[in-house]
Design a protein around this motif. Structure first.
Motif, PDB file in Angstrom:
ATOM      1  N   TYR A  34       0.819  -1.212   0.000  1.00  0.00           N
ATOM      2  CA  TYR A  34       0.000   0.000   0.000  1.00  0.00           C
ATOM      3  C   TYR A  34       0.855   1.266   0.000  1.00  0.00           C
ATOM      4  CZ  TYR A  34      -4.449  -2.348   0.483  1.00  0.00           C
ATOM      5  OH  TYR A  34      -5.576  -3.098   0.238  1.00  0.00           O
ATOM      6  N   VAL A  37      -0.613   4.499  -1.370  1.00  0.00           N
ATOM      7  CA  VAL A  37      -1.542   5.245  -0.510  1.00  0.00           C
ATOM      8  C   VAL A  37      -0.745   6.223   0.335  1.00  0.00           C
ATOM      9  CG1 VAL A  37      -3.228   5.081   1.336  1.00  0.00           C
ATOM     10  CG2 VAL A  37      -3.150   3.323  -0.409  1.00  0.00           C
ATOM     11  N   ALA A 117     -13.428   8.308   9.343  1.00  0.00           N
ATOM     12  CA  ALA A 117     -14.386   8.000   8.276  1.00  0.00           C
ATOM     13  C   ALA A 117     -13.746   7.023   7.288  1.00  0.00           C
ATOM     14  CB  ALA A 117     -14.798   9.268   7.562  1.00  0.00           C
ATOM     15  N   MET A 118     -12.483   7.300   6.980  1.00  0.00           N
ATOM     16  CA  MET A 118     -11.745   6.449   6.063  1.00  0.00           C
ATOM     17  C   MET A 118     -11.556   5.043   6.633  1.00  0.00           C
ATOM     18  SD  MET A 118      -8.874   8.375   4.230  1.00  0.00           S
ATOM     19  CE  MET A 118      -7.500   8.525   4.268  1.00  0.00           C
ATOM     20  N   LEU A 119     -11.219   4.997   7.931  1.00  0.00           N
ATOM     21  CA  LEU A 119     -10.974   3.701   8.577  1.00  0.00           C
ATOM     22  C   LEU A 119     -12.207   2.822   8.546  1.00  0.00           C
ATOM     23  CD1 LEU A 119      -9.042   4.909  11.746  1.00  0.00           C
ATOM     24  CD2 LEU A 119      -8.099   3.859   9.703  1.00  0.00           C
ATOM     25  N   ASN A 120     -13.369   3.452   8.567  1.00  0.00           N
ATOM     26  CA  ASN A 120     -14.607   2.688   8.602  1.00  0.00           C
ATOM     27  C   ASN A 120     -15.095   2.271   7.236  1.00  0.00           C
ATOM     28  OD1 ASN A 120     -15.647   2.201  11.247  1.00  0.00           O
ATOM     29  ND2 ASN A 120     -15.633   4.412  11.515  1.00  0.00           N
ATOM     30  N   LYS A 121     -14.444   2.777   6.191  1.00  0.00           N
ATOM     31  CA  LYS A 121     -14.975   2.522   4.863  1.00  0.00           C
ATOM     32  C   LYS A 121     -14.087   1.629   4.019  1.00  0.00           C
ATOM     33  CE  LYS A 121     -18.419   5.164   5.595  1.00  0.00           C
ATOM     34  NZ  LYS A 121     -19.560   4.482   6.165  1.00  0.00           N
ATOM     35  N   VAL A 122     -12.817   1.629   4.277  1.00  0.00           N
ATOM     36  CA  VAL A 122     -11.932   0.943   3.344  1.00  0.00           C
ATOM     37  C   VAL A 122     -10.743   0.374   4.098  1.00  0.00           C
ATOM     38  CG1 VAL A 122     -10.695   3.051   2.734  1.00  0.00           C
ATOM     39  CG2 VAL A 122     -10.794   1.200   1.105  1.00  0.00           C
ATOM     40  N   TYR A 123     -10.270  -0.786   3.603  1.00  0.00           N
ATOM     41  CA  TYR A 123      -9.117  -1.397   4.255  1.00  0.00           C
ATOM     42  C   TYR A 123      -7.811  -0.854   3.697  1.00  0.00           C
ATOM     43  CZ  TYR A 123      -5.383  -4.407   5.545  1.00  0.00           C
ATOM     44  OH  TYR A 123      -4.198  -4.835   6.021  1.00  0.00           O
ATOM     45  N   PHE A 124      -6.890  -0.570   4.556  1.00  0.00           N
ATOM     46  CA  PHE A 124      -5.489  -0.364   4.208  1.00  0.00           C
ATOM     47  C   PHE A 124      -4.740  -0.508   5.514  1.00  0.00           C
ATOM     48  CE2 PHE A 124      -7.536   3.663   5.007  1.00  0.00           C
ATOM     49  CZ  PHE A 124      -6.709   4.267   5.929  1.00  0.00           C
ATOM     50  N   ARG A 126      -3.345   0.295   8.714  1.00  0.00           N
ATOM     51  CA  ARG A 126      -3.640   1.515   9.463  1.00  0.00           C
ATOM     52  C   ARG A 126      -2.415   2.357   9.747  1.00  0.00           C
ATOM     53  NH1 ARG A 126      -8.112   0.803   7.461  1.00  0.00           N
ATOM     54  NH2 ARG A 126      -9.839  -0.024   8.636  1.00  0.00           N
ATOM     55  N   HIS A 277      -5.849  -3.849  14.022  1.00  0.00           N
ATOM     56  CA  HIS A 277      -6.936  -4.493  13.302  1.00  0.00           C
ATOM     57  C   HIS A 277      -8.304  -4.253  13.935  1.00  0.00           C
ATOM     58  CE1 HIS A 277      -6.161  -7.398  16.376  1.00  0.00           C
ATOM     59  NE2 HIS A 277      -7.147  -8.176  15.987  1.00  0.00           N
ATOM     60  N   THR A 278      -8.318  -3.745  15.171  1.00  0.00           N
ATOM     61  CA  THR A 278      -9.625  -3.479  15.779  1.00  0.00           C
ATOM     62  C   THR A 278      -9.967  -1.998  15.745  1.00  0.00           C
ATOM     63  OG1 THR A 278      -8.603  -3.288  17.948  1.00  0.00           O
ATOM     64  CG2 THR A 278      -9.474  -5.432  17.362  1.00  0.00           C
ATOM     65  N   ALA A 280     -11.218   0.046  13.672  1.00  0.00           N
ATOM     66  CA  ALA A 280     -12.521   0.494  13.170  1.00  0.00           C
ATOM     67  C   ALA A 280     -13.630   0.310  14.216  1.00  0.00           C
ATOM     68  CB  ALA A 280     -12.880  -0.246  11.892  1.00  0.00           C
ATOM     69  N   ASP A 281     -13.454  -0.654  15.121  1.00  0.00           N
ATOM     70  CA  ASP A 281     -14.477  -0.882  16.141  1.00  0.00           C
ATOM     71  C   ASP A 281     -14.355   0.087  17.307  1.00  0.00           C
ATOM     72  OD1 ASP A 281     -15.358  -2.989  14.701  1.00  0.00           O
ATOM     73  OD2 ASP A 281     -14.285  -4.506  15.866  1.00  0.00           O
TER      74      ASP A 281
ATOM     75  N   ILE B  98     -12.191  -4.476   7.201  1.00  0.00           N
ATOM     76  CA  ILE B  98     -12.234  -3.251   7.979  1.00  0.00           C
ATOM     77  C   ILE B  98     -12.341  -3.582   9.457  1.00  0.00           C
ATOM     78  CG2 ILE B  98     -13.677  -1.241   8.479  1.00  0.00           C
ATOM     79  CD1 ILE B  98     -14.277  -1.259   5.433  1.00  0.00           C
ATOM     80  N   THR B 120     -14.640   8.075  -0.309  1.00  0.00           N
ATOM     81  CA  THR B 120     -13.885   8.053   0.931  1.00  0.00           C
ATOM     82  C   THR B 120     -12.489   8.619   0.698  1.00  0.00           C
ATOM     83  OG1 THR B 120     -15.072   6.155   1.712  1.00  0.00           O
ATOM     84  CG2 THR B 120     -12.946   6.548   2.694  1.00  0.00           C
ATOM     85  N   SER B 137      -5.872   4.996  -5.134  1.00  0.00           N
ATOM     86  CA  SER B 137      -4.832   4.298  -4.376  1.00  0.00           C
ATOM     87  C   SER B 137      -5.410   3.699  -3.108  1.00  0.00           C
ATOM     88  CB  SER B 137      -3.672   5.244  -4.058  1.00  0.00           C
ATOM     89  OG  SER B 137      -4.031   6.160  -3.055  1.00  0.00           O
TER      90      SER B 137
END
Lengths: 283, 455
Positions: A34, A37, A117-124, A126, A277-278, A280-281, B98, B120, B137
């Motif tokens: 990544y 990014v 907002a980003m963390l809750n929508k898409v994986y990369f 962290r 890994h947690t 987003a929660d 996620i 996003t 990206s």
């Protein structure tokens, strides 16, 4: 076998998703995957930071310059802090350059919360967020270094051969800032107290670091303690790099700082991976 | 490190569950709890098991998902349905990494892309162009890949000359179009999409649907959440239905859609069908012009019935009170198919030759409508009662789902409906009218080939 996935080689990648944290090797590989990014986040921050300002990126130079000016008036001219023959503006500016990077590291503690907002929508991975926040600071340092040389020239200083070690000094400052940012990012996600506490911590640390005062002020038997603050080592190294071999880092400070940094970095990385890994929660 | 995956299985979930803690932790609850919690075990909370071995689930834990197991082959296109809070988003979040599952695991083969929310990471101060690269990206596209598709993306988003303008100057629609355009050009083997179709105007939604259709036909694996059941059954071969965090149905899209719609129509704890409904006093639908008092559905014997033989006529009766003289009034109903909400037809009492759309004095009225036999397909229906003043189109009263009834398929339908009749297999179409057909022999043809003595 660290495979670098090209555009179409990704199809045989098998990802297993379960409740456990990703392994160390997998984590590093993921970060590499990544990297773009990271690049675009740094680009975004740099481009957006001084958007709609009149002098734009000149602020990068102006901010430490104004701090240096204020400190020069108060401590250099009024209090007359002894700096061992180095003009006070030069003395303080050479330390403010790495400090600006460290301040970005402190700021980066907020990077997960700000981008939730980003963390809750898409994986990369962290870790990309705090790393990107710190990397924008590296760009600032690289811009500030030539200016430091100009300032030194104005006061009749020319850099010695130690200038060649500048990349090492920058790397050291980067390592300290990154480790601190990982710690703070992991902690701030759970305990928002750190959002309020971090600026205070930064201020205290700034006084505990030989930025405005020479490290020689510390009595010899306390000097190992000075090194426990990794930024003390960073500042010493920066001054040596820019001001020449005669300003060698005070004897036990640098090795102790390096050691502490290594510990803080490893622990920070481990802590972050546990939390990552947690996020987003929790965020 | 990873077990063997059967040849064409690209996504496999096994016993996936997700528990959210509702316990008063940090961020909620009293200050005392907070301090106690923070002092007692900050390190354990940080370093330890927030998600490891499941603790005894009490009232302070909520399972958002439980026991989800399925396998998807390469090229499967799955529509994910379920009520709000049934766990759809949680499942997509787990699949797209996620949030981690509390128990169970998922294995994904190939590049996964998630379109959980388009746009996003967009930054308002950057140009559309910069945002395309940034968002791309984030969706794990490579720079070269974005560059290659850049023109296509801009064209799809219909942004042309605005692509170098800062994003904050865009309208919401433009931003949404740009977001979808980038996401739609992601070359992922497995795609997760949540409500992405609900963006833009009708024309752009059409375009998004077409794009999804194209993606689906390219042999990629897609899971998408949609509230548009019709679109889902058209796009997807498979359907997956979540109810209260469990897999309530997984199979052919039409089958899953049908059982989901039936479930939605009846709902938990509700009567499925009822033949009459009455209102009194202020509960009567309507305001100062007229108020609805009763709705009745009568079978061919004249008695109220909610499960009727579709091969016999039925009658709808509407009772209402006109409170003030009106110049014209139209009282009628939408007949709605419950499986997908389609309005089969609208009927109103303006058809009455005597009263028609003419003036009505204050008083009580009964409007009755006969629905002929063998008109409607067997199935579940509802009546929405609507009344308005036709000249001004001013609404007078309205009662949605005033009645629900079932038309049974009986042998009286004739040969169009096969026996056994309750397995749901019906000819296509919205209505099933019995039309007068005539078949006759024409002279000529292969009559010579018939064996002699067959007459």
């Amino acid at each position: 076998m660290p495979t670098v996935p090209s555009e179409c080689a990704a199809s045989d990648v098998v990802v297993r998703i379960d409740g456990s944290a990703t392994g160390l090797r997998e984590g590093v590989r993921d970060l590499w995957r990544y990297r773009e990014v990271l690049y675009f986040l740094v680009y975004r921050d740099l481009k957006a930071r001084y958007h709609q300002t009149v002098i734009g990126s000149a602020w990068v130079l102006l901010q430490p310059m104004l701090s240096a000016a204020v400190l020069t008036v108060v401590l250099g001219l009024l209090v007359r802090v002894s700096t061992g023959g180095v003009p006070y503006p030069v003395f303080v500016y050479t330390a403010l350059i790495p400090w600006a990077l460290f301040a970005r590291g402190l700021d980066a503690g907020n990077s997960l919360v700000i981008n939730q907002a980003m963390l809750n929508k898409v994986y990369f991975p962290r870790a990309v967020l705090p790393i990107a926040a710190v990397m924008t600071g590296v760009v600032d340092v690289i811009m500030a270094l030539p200016f430091a040389l100009l300032l030194m020239a104005a006061f009749g200083f020319s850099p010695g051969p130690t200038l060649l070690a500048a990349p090492v000094a920058v790397l050291f400052a980067l390592a300290v800032s990154l480790s601190v940012s990982l710690w703070l990012a992991a902690l701030t996600v759970r305990f928002r107290d750190f959002r309020a506490a971090t600026p205070l911590l930064g201020q205290l640390l700034m006084f505990a670091t030989p930025i405005m005062w020479p490290s020689e002020l510390v009595p010899e038997r306390w000097r190992p303690l000075l090194g426990v603050n990794p930024m003390a080592g960073v500042v010493e190294l920066f001054r040596w790099t820019l001001l020449g071999p005669e300003r060698a880092p005070l004897s036990p400070v640098l090795p102790i700082s390096l050691l502490v940094t290594a510990g803080v970095a490893l622990a920070g990385f481990a802590l972050f991976r546990r939390v990552e890994h947690t996020v987003a929660d929790v965020v | 490190m990873i077990g063997p995956v059967a040849s064409d299985v690209v996504l496999r979930a096994s016993g996936v569950g997700k528990r959210y803690s509702l316990a008063p932790g940090l961020g909620s609850g009293r200050v005392k709890d907070l301090l106690e919690e923070a002092l007692r075990s900050p390190l354990r909370r940080l370093l330890g098991r927030t998600d490891g071995a499941p603790r005894p689930a009490g009232r302070d834990a909520l399972w958002a998902l439980r026991d989800i197991s399925f396998e998807l082959q390469r090229g499967d296109v799955v529509g994910l349905v379920g009520r709000n809070g049934s766990g759809k988003s949680t499942l997509l979040k787990i699949l797209s990494r996620i949030t981690p599952p509390t128990e169970g695991w998922v294995e994904a083969r190939g590049r996964c892309g998630s379109l959980l929310e388009v746009g996003t990471g967009f930054h308002p101060d950057l140009s559309g162009r910069d945002n395309v690269y940034l968002f791309g990206s984030l969706l794990s596209m490579k720079r070269a890949e974005i560059a290659r598709k850049f023109d296509e993306i801009v064209e799809f988003a219909e942004l042309g000359p605005f692509i170098d303008v800062p994003l904050k100057r865009y309208s919401t629609g433009m931003q949404v179009r740009l977001g979808f355009a980038v996401a739609a050009h992601l070359e992922a083997e497995i795609l997760f999409a949540d409500e992405v179709l609900a963006v833009g105007d009708i024309a752009f939604q059409r375009k998004c649907l077409d794009r999804m259709e194209a993606v689906a036909s390219e042999g990629r694996t897609v899971i998408f959440v949609s509230h548009d059941i019709a679109a889902m059954t058209r796009l997807c071969k498979l359907g997956m239905w979540l109810e209260a965090g469990r897999l309530a149905g997984f199979g052919r899209a039409e089958d899953v859609a049908a059982s989901y719609m039936e479930f939605m129509a009846t709902g938990p704890g509700q009567e499925r069908y009822w033949p009459t409904r009455e209102w009194t006093g202020d509960a009567r639908p309507g305001r100062d012009k007229a108020r609805l008092e009763a709705v009745r559905l009568l079978d061919h014997t004249g008695g109220p019935s909610a499960v009727l033989d579709g091969a016999r006529p039925l009658r709808v009766e509407l009772e209402y009170e006109v409170l003030a003289d009106v110049l014209g009034l139209s009282v009628g109903f939408h007949l709605v198919r419950q499986t997908d909400g389609l309005v089969v037809f609208h009927a109103a009492d303006v058809e009455d030759p005597e009263w028609g759309p003419g003036p009505r004095a204050a008083g009580r009225y009964l409007s009755a409508c006969d629905v002929p036999a063998k008109l409607l397909m067997p199935g579940d229906y509802a009546l929405h009662i609507v009344a308005d003043v036709p000249v001004t189109e001013e609404p007078v009263f309205r009662a949605d789902q005033a009645l629900r009834f079932k038309l049974r398929a009986t042998s009286a339908y004739g040969s169009m409906v096969d026996v056994p009749l309750d397995d749901g297999r019906l000819p296509p179409g919205v209505v099933l009218p019995s039309l007068p057909w005539r078949v006759s022999r024409r002279p000529g043809g292969a009559s010579a080939a018939r064996p002699a003595g067959d007459t």
